[in-house]
Design an enzyme around this catalytic site. Structure first.
Site, short mmCIF file in Angstrom:
data_model
loop_
_atom_site.label_atom_id
_atom_site.label_comp_id
_atom_site.label_asym_id
_atom_site.label_seq_id
_atom_site.Cartn_x
_atom_site.Cartn_y
_atom_site.Cartn_z
N GLU A 72 -15.63 38.34 66.32
CA GLU A 72 -14.24 38.22 65.90
C GLU A 72 -13.52 39.76 65.73
O GLU A 72 -14.09 40.19 64.76
CB GLU A 72 -14.11 37.46 64.54
CG GLU A 72 -14.73 36.05 64.55
CD GLU A 72 -14.00 35.05 65.36
OE1 GLU A 72 -12.71 35.20 65.54
OE2 GLU A 72 -14.67 33.98 65.71
N CYS B 27 -6.67 39.80 59.68
CA CYS B 27 -6.75 39.97 61.34
C CYS B 27 -5.72 38.76 62.04
O CYS B 27 -5.48 39.25 63.06
CB CYS B 27 -8.16 39.30 61.73
SG CYS B 27 -8.64 37.73 61.10
#
Ligand code: NAP
Length: 525
Positions: free
Chosen positions: A255, A294
């Site tokens: 990720e 994020c």
């Protein structure tokens, strides 16, 4: 003070002076961490041999109960986690809640849905496949828990949720975990692990933590292990190409960072509720965790005719935000995590300014409320406007991991799709429009480059879960630059921690395994 590591069932301080953890508001040292001298190979081996073996003796249902108990422990210690978040991350109450309450909710969620898997020890996937004319030979796919260890290498921005969103599906799968939190905010992760260990919920070896540098951690991973990484694209590239990962075909999930977009439809005129909701969402994404998410909106794609009005609406809202020491109850935007991140944000903003006009903020000498700019690590919320649209260089490439976003004007749906695709793969895009044909065309044009598409029209209004909010029932992850990983999405997350195999043989033999299995159709529902 030095925070201890927990490996091979024992608390152990690392050697040497270690690295300091800092309060990003006062600059004061809070504690230290070190992984020096820790037997990483022994830690992973103990987790596989002791933790994995014990966990696999239990059923999915029993492990779902363990998660529920962990959630209770976290809920009981919530105030302390908020205190640590304030000290070590400069988190406001809302920021801490996003991380800590998100962690508790995710643990509870997996505890709850894990119960649906009942008493099995492996998962049956799909129906029996006939392979002979007389049905004496058939096939059945199964998923069996991996017999390795799950190694989590996490980012600094979610010390609580980042642990739990990975730990919940791994432990439910029966796989032991070793977490290496990001150094700057390792304290909260370490405290959570300490509380779980103290509560005596998990068998020995099921949970370990190594604080400080990753050192030789990846040298010791091997077949059957899983490495789940969250962090920057640069570190991801190093992890992906690590010799042990490559040679031993270690399963990895990445990720990474992402230049997520929010799209305003041409039909959404200034002054409408949907327009205001859009402006509010952009500001919320810049505000929460000071933009250190994020999933935060980095690129705001706006029809050219509405660009001026949108820039004004966002700037007005940004002007009303108090930025400074989160101990002041009026403050809505805290600091970034440390001076290094502050420098990185300011450097990124300098690059963006080369090809953008500044609509709001961007002052490197800005004065935060109740904090000394010399000691603290603040970045003024900054809104920019791109001059170059699809051909901009930095706007589509530089992730300023702080309270910053850039407006990019588009002229046609084709131009919009081309701009969104310049992100080369993102975690999330949101589309605010009441024009279904427009929305569907955009989704077809960019869906392949996004893990999640959030659509908000006037019927949804403020009931949407939020652009940057990751919910455990839905997929988190994205292709390309975002890392190519997949997390959460309910029980689908268990696939990472299981191996798929197919048994071909007499149906009676397959039926025997059926008795040990839980039906994995839950994974796909
Ligand atoms: P980072 O610098 O890439 O570090 C991430 C983790 O990797 C840390 O635990 C770090 O440890 C470790 N690490 C660094 N070098 C390593 C190596 N050679 N081998 C093994 N581990 C290594 O990222 P960050 O600054 O903590 O986090 C911010 C970034 O994470 C942003 O770009 C953000 O977009 C991204 N992020 C992505 C997601 C997502 O779900 N996609 C979620 C959150 C954040 P040390 O701290 O000890 O160096």
């Amino acid at each position: 003070m030095m925070l201890a590591n927990f490996v091979a069932g024992q608390w152990k301080e690392g050697a040497g002076a270690g690295e300091p953890l800092i309060d990003p508001v006062t600059g004061e040292e809070l504690t230290r961490i070190s992984s020096q001298g820790i037997d990483v190979d022994g830690a992973l081996e103990f987790a596989r041999a002791e933790g994995g073996a014990s966990l696999r003796q239990t059923t999915y249902r029993e492990r779902a109960d363990l998660l529920a108990k962990i959630a209770d422990v976290l809920a009981a210690n919530r105030d302390e986690y908020f205190r640590i978040s304030l000290l070590n991350s400069g988190a406001t109450q809302a920021d801490a809640s996003f991380d800590v309450d998100g962690a508790i909710y995710t643990m509870k969620y997996y505890g709850k849905i894990g119960r649906a898997l009942a008493e099995g020890k492996l998962l049956k996937e799909g129906a029996l496949i006939p392979l002979s004319k007389t049905n004496v030979f058939a096939a059945q796919h199964f998923l069996v828990p991996a017999k390795g260890v799950a190694v989590f290498i996490n980012a600094f921005n979610f010390p609580a949720w980042g642990l739990c969103e990975k730990a919940a599906p791994a432990l439910l799968s029966g796989v032991p975990i070793v977490v290496k939190p990001a150094s700057p905010t390792a304290w909260l992760t370490q405290r959570i692990v300490e509380d779980i260990v103290k509560a005596g919920i998990l068998p020995a070896g099921a949970i370990s933590i190594i604080c400080g540098s990753a050192r030789d951690l990846l040298d010791h991973v091997r077949e059957g292990d899983i490495v789940s990484f969250t962090g920057s694209a640069d570190t991801a590239a190093r992890i992906r190409s690590h010799a042990s990962v490559l040679r031993r075909s270690v399963r990895i999930n990445i990720e990474a960072d992402s230049l997520n977009s929010a799209i305003l439809g041409p039909d959404v005129a200034p002054g409408t509720d949907l327009f205001e909701l859009f402006a509010k969402e952009v500001v919320r994404e810049m505000m929460i965790k000071a933009g250190q998410k994020c999933t935060a909106i980095r690129r705001v794609l706006v029809p050219r005719q509405h660009a001026k009005a949108l820039g004004d609406a966002i700037s007005e809202r940004l002007g009303a935000l108090k930025v400074g020491n989160p101990r002041n109850a009026e403050v809505k935007v805290g600091p970034v995590v440390n001076k290094a991140q502050q420098s990185s944000c300011l450097e990124g903003l300098r690059q963006l300014k080369e090809e953008c006009t500044v609509l709001f903020g961007g002052d490197e000498r800005f004065q935060p409320l109740d904090a000394d700019p010399g000691k603290s690590a603040f970045v003024q919320p900054t809104l920019l406007s791109s001059k170059n649209g699809v051909s901009a260089k930095f706007v589509h490439d530089v992730e300023v991991f702080g309270p910053a976003a850039t407006l990019v004007a588009y002229d046609t749906p084709e131009n919009l799709v081309a701009i969104a695709r310049r992100g080369l793969g993102s975690l999330v895009v949101s589309i605010f429009s009441n024009d279904e044909a427009f929305t569907q065309n955009v989704i077809l044009g960019i869906g392949d480059l996004h893990g999640r598409v959030m659509v908000v029209d006037s019927t949804v209004g403020s009931q949407a879960t939020g652009h940057g909010n990751v919910v455990p029932s839905c997929l988190h992850g994205g292709p390309g630059r975002a890392g190519g990983g997949e997390e959460l999405a309910g029980l689908r997350a268990l696939s990472l921690y299981h191996r798929r195999f197919v048994v071909q043989g007499p149906p009676s033999c397959i039926a025997g395994l059926d008795g040990l299995s839980s039906d994995a159709s839950h994974l796909y529902s």
